[in-house]
Design a protein around this motif. Structure first.
Motif, PDB file in Angstrom:
ATOM      1  N   SER A 260       6.340   3.972  22.505  1.00 45.09           N
ATOM      2  CA  SER A 260       6.517   6.264  22.860  1.00 45.09           C
ATOM      3  C   SER A 260       5.165   6.547  22.558  1.00 45.09           C
ATOM      4  N   THR A 261       4.544   7.484  23.088  1.00 46.08           N
ATOM      5  CA  THR A 261       3.706   8.733  22.227  1.00 46.08           C
ATOM      6  C   THR A 261       4.137   9.584  21.699  1.00 46.08           C
ATOM      7  N   LEU A 262       5.663  10.067  21.858  1.00 46.80           N
ATOM      8  CA  LEU A 262       5.578  11.566  21.744  1.00 46.80           C
ATOM      9  C   LEU A 262       4.986  11.149  20.383  1.00 46.80           C
ATOM     10  N   LEU A 263       5.356  12.758  19.821  1.00 50.57           N
ATOM     11  CA  LEU A 263       4.445  13.094  18.545  1.00 50.57           C
ATOM     12  C   LEU A 263       5.911  12.777  17.531  1.00 50.57           C
ATOM     13  N   VAL A 264       7.180  13.598  18.036  1.00 51.97           N
ATOM     14  CA  VAL A 264       8.526  12.545  17.275  1.00 51.97           C
ATOM     15  C   VAL A 264       8.312  10.767  16.614  1.00 51.97           C
ATOM     16  N   ASP A 265       7.592  10.711  17.812  1.00 53.07           N
ATOM     17  CA  ASP A 265       7.864   9.240  17.311  1.00 53.07           C
ATOM     18  C   ASP A 265       7.041   9.029  16.574  1.00 53.07           C
ATOM     19  N   LEU A 266       5.660   9.200  17.571  1.00 50.21           N
ATOM     20  CA  LEU A 266       4.730   8.484  16.116  1.00 50.21           C
ATOM     21  C   LEU A 266       3.988   8.833  15.248  1.00 50.21           C
ATOM     22  N   ILE A 267       4.854  10.183  15.186  1.00 52.47           N
ATOM     23  CA  ILE A 267       4.697  10.935  13.002  1.00 52.47           C
ATOM     24  C   ILE A 267       5.668   9.621  11.904  1.00 52.47           C
ATOM     25  N   THR A 268       5.956   9.085  12.767  1.00 50.15           N
ATOM     26  CA  THR A 268       7.191   7.785  11.929  1.00 50.15           C
ATOM     27  C   THR A 268       5.578   6.863  10.839  1.00 50.15           C
ATOM     28  N   LEU A 269       4.856   6.964  12.028  1.00 51.99           N
ATOM     29  CA  LEU A 269       3.643   6.136  11.007  1.00 51.99           C
ATOM     30  C   LEU A 269       3.219   6.947  10.143  1.00 51.99           C
ATOM     31  N   TYR A 270       3.037   7.820   9.681  1.00 54.99           N
ATOM     32  CA  TYR A 270       2.234   9.198   9.473  1.00 54.99           C
ATOM     33  C   TYR A 270       2.856   9.047   8.413  1.00 54.99           C
ATOM     34  N   LYS A 271       4.286   9.193   8.170  1.00 56.43           N
ATOM     35  CA  LYS A 271       5.528   8.727   6.854  1.00 56.43           C
ATOM     36  C   LYS A 271       5.669   7.752   6.387  1.00 56.43           C
ATOM     37  N   GLU A 272       5.174   6.388   7.032  1.00 55.77           N
ATOM     38  CA  GLU A 272       4.685   5.529   6.731  1.00 55.77           C
ATOM     39  C   GLU A 272       3.990   5.414   5.556  1.00 55.77           C
ATOM     40  N   GLU A 273       2.640   6.017   6.348  1.00 54.51           N
ATOM     41  CA  GLU A 273       1.770   5.841   5.492  1.00 54.51           C
ATOM     42  C   GLU A 273       1.720   6.742   4.220  1.00 54.51           C
ATOM     43  N   MET A 274       2.784   7.902   3.848  1.00 45.19           N
ATOM     44  CA  MET A 274       2.502   8.721   2.624  1.00 45.19           C
ATOM     45  C   MET A 274       4.217   7.969   2.300  1.00 45.19           C
ATOM     46  N   ASP A 275       4.226   7.227   2.557  1.00 43.84           N
ATOM     47  CA  ASP A 275       5.261   6.639   1.531  1.00 43.84           C
ATOM     48  C   ASP A 275       4.046   5.524   0.873  1.00 43.84           C
ATOM     49  N   GLU A 276       3.906   4.534   1.498  1.00 48.51           N
ATOM     50  CA  GLU A 276       2.824   4.049   0.878  1.00 48.51           C
ATOM     51  C   GLU A 276       1.814   4.114  -0.518  1.00 48.51           C
ATOM     52  N   ARG A 277       1.317   5.865  -0.017  1.00 50.86           N
ATOM     53  CA  ARG A 277       0.459   6.455  -1.125  1.00 50.86           C
ATOM     54  C   ARG A 277       1.028   6.619  -1.764  1.00 50.86           C
ATOM     55  N   VAL A 278       2.165   7.022  -2.005  1.00 47.91           N
ATOM     56  CA  VAL A 278       3.081   7.517  -2.808  1.00 47.91           C
ATOM     57  C   VAL A 278       3.411   6.007  -3.820  1.00 47.91           C
ATOM     58  N   GLU A 279       4.108   4.803  -3.159  1.00 49.51           N
ATOM     59  CA  GLU A 279       4.177   3.824  -4.205  1.00 49.51           C
ATOM     60  C   GLU A 279       2.220   3.734  -5.165  1.00 49.51           C
ATOM     61  N   ASN A 280       1.608   4.073  -4.065  1.00 49.88           N
ATOM     62  CA  ASN A 280       0.499   3.510  -5.267  1.00 49.88           C
ATOM     63  C   ASN A 280       0.559   4.545  -5.996  1.00 49.88           C
ATOM     64  N   PHE A 281       0.853   6.143  -5.851  1.00 52.86           N
ATOM     65  CA  PHE A 281       0.813   6.650  -7.177  1.00 52.86           C
ATOM     66  C   PHE A 281       1.530   6.061  -8.171  1.00 52.86           C
ATOM     67  N   LYS A 282       2.808   5.821  -7.777  1.00 57.51           N
ATOM     68  CA  LYS A 282       4.127   5.731  -8.547  1.00 57.51           C
ATOM     69  C   LYS A 282       4.012   4.311 -10.205  1.00 57.51           C
ATOM     70  N   ASN A 283       3.163   3.171  -9.131  1.00 59.81           N
ATOM     71  CA  ASN A 283       2.667   2.388  -9.815  1.00 59.81           C
ATOM     72  C   ASN A 283       1.645   2.369 -10.419  1.00 59.81           C
ATOM     73  N   ASP A 284       0.914   3.278 -10.037  1.00 64.18           N
ATOM     74  CA  ASP A 284      -0.505   4.057 -10.893  1.00 64.18           C
ATOM     75  C   ASP A 284      -1.603   2.528  -9.633  1.00 64.18           C
ATOM     76  N   SER A 285      -2.035   2.134  -8.988  1.00 64.68           N
ATOM     77  CA  SER A 285      -2.687   1.373  -8.493  1.00 64.68           C
ATOM     78  C   SER A 285      -3.977   1.608  -8.515  1.00 64.68           C
ATOM     79  N   LYS A 286      -4.430   1.033  -8.372  1.00 69.18           N
ATOM     80  CA  LYS A 286      -6.021   1.118  -8.907  1.00 69.18           C
ATOM     81  C   LYS A 286      -6.785   1.151  -7.335  1.00 69.18           C
TER      82      LYS A 286
END
Length: 370
Positions: free
Chosen positions: A67-93
């Protein structure tokens, strides 16, 4: 037996034509059916399964990958945010980091404003003209400052889409921000008014709440998130804050700090703790954390009315504290550390420093020329 179990799926290993293969099993919430999907060749099974678990969290299905609808592709952005939050929580270098509280704000922008307007549109059909209409629609319901932050979130989403080769153009690049209106100077009480408010406050816990803001410059979000284990003698360790009753990190990394309190306030806290049956200093009748808007009305504004003082917010007490310290000649750097501002930041001067006209009427400001 599952090799790994996420919140929405399970990862299994099985033999297929003499070779080991991996599959996930999950409930597709869109069709309410149990489904199975094989891990693609060349993908690391656990990492791939974890990403699918995040997609199920937001979409409830995995059947929209093309799908190329925003409602579907936005999942990828949310997924990327989750990864960045994990980096923050783990104090990743390594890798970009994102504070959990910031993610919450971005999700509000996405779920409350961006998806209702653009969600069913193909991302390539979202043009600068579309975004301009969206911008004007936002301005009808909120301040231009807040509307600009929402459009800023949309701009970052499309920047991510371009990096992932999902779109050819970012429709927000050529968009001018809405013109912001200068806010009215917010009222900062005098010391006499603060004392009058305290004298007009009869309930002990309310008085303690006002003192923490006025005598220590704490944000109301920090005060409402205080636990008893944060109190250490005459010191308060500030590590948490609340947003509409939801617990989270402090506003910035520099907001994590320790402040000292007066002997009087130390005794006040001891009295409050003696009758408390909660781990928190301040809770409502149901034992939950207060929302800042609730205590603004029920505590501070009620005290202002009783003391016949102009109404102001809890941030007015924080401004009072900062100005009192600076007027008494305290180092601005030290004051910034005390209130959780970055040393050298212009925030203190730009948003907090106030000089009353009567303060410059003294003889020491008169120059005599002979």
């Amino acid at each position: 037996m599952a090799l790994w179990e996420g919140k929405h799926l399970k990862l299994y290993s099985r033999e297929r034509r003499g070779e080991q293969a991996y599959v996930i099993r999950y409930l597709d919430k869109r069709t309410n059916t149990e489904k199975m999907r094989q891990v693609p060749n060349g993908s690391e099974p656990f990492a791939w399964a974890q990403k699918q678990d995040i997609k199920l969290k937001y979409n409830g299905t995995l059947d929209n990958e093309n799908s190329t609808l925003l409602v579907d592709l936005i999942t990828l952005y949310k997924e990327e945010m989750d990864e960045r939050v994990e980096n923050f929580k783990n104090d990743s270098k390594y890798g970009r980091r994102l504070r959990p509280k910031r993610r919450t704000t971005i999700l509000v922008h996405i779920n409350k404003h961006i998806l209702p307007y653009f969600g069913k549109m193909d991302v390539e059909d979202i043009t600068t003209q579309n975004v301009m209409k969206f911008q004007r629609n936002l301005e009808k319901h909120m301040s231009p400052q807040y509307a600009n932050t929402i459009v800023g979130t949309l701009r970052r989403i499309f920047k991510f889409f371009r990096q992932e080769s999902l779109v050819q153009h970012n429709p927000c690049v050529d968009l001018d921000p809405l013109e912001t209106r200068g806010s009215k100077e917010r009222y900062t009480p005098t010391e006499e008014e603060v004392v009058a408010i305290l004298n007009a406050t009869g309930v002990h816990w309310k008085k303690v709440m006002i003192k923490l803001a006025a005598a220590n410059g704490m944000r109301i979000s920090e005060i409402l998130a205080l636990r008893w284990d944060a109190i250490d003698g005459d010191k308060i360790h500030i590590r948490l804050s609340t947003d509409r009753g939801e617990l989270g990190d402090t506003k910035t990394a520099g907001s994590n700090r320790t402040v000292r309190i007066s002997h009087e306030l130390k005794d006040d806290l001891a009295q409050l703790k003696a009758v408390s049956d909660s781990q928190w200093l301040f809770t409502n009748s149901k034992g939950n954390l207060f929302a800042a808007t609730d205590v603004l009305r029920a505590v501070l504004h009620r005290a202002c009315d009783s003391a016949n003082v102009q109404k102001f917010g809890f941030h007015g007490l924080r401004r009072f504290y900062i100005n009192k310290q600076l007027n008494e000649g305290k180092s601005k750097d030290h004051v910034q550390v005390l209130v959780g501002h970055k040393v050298g930041s212009d925030v203190t001067d730009k948003h907090y420093r106030q000089i009353r006209p009567e303060e410059v009427y003294g003889d020491e400001f008169i120059i005599t020329l002979h």
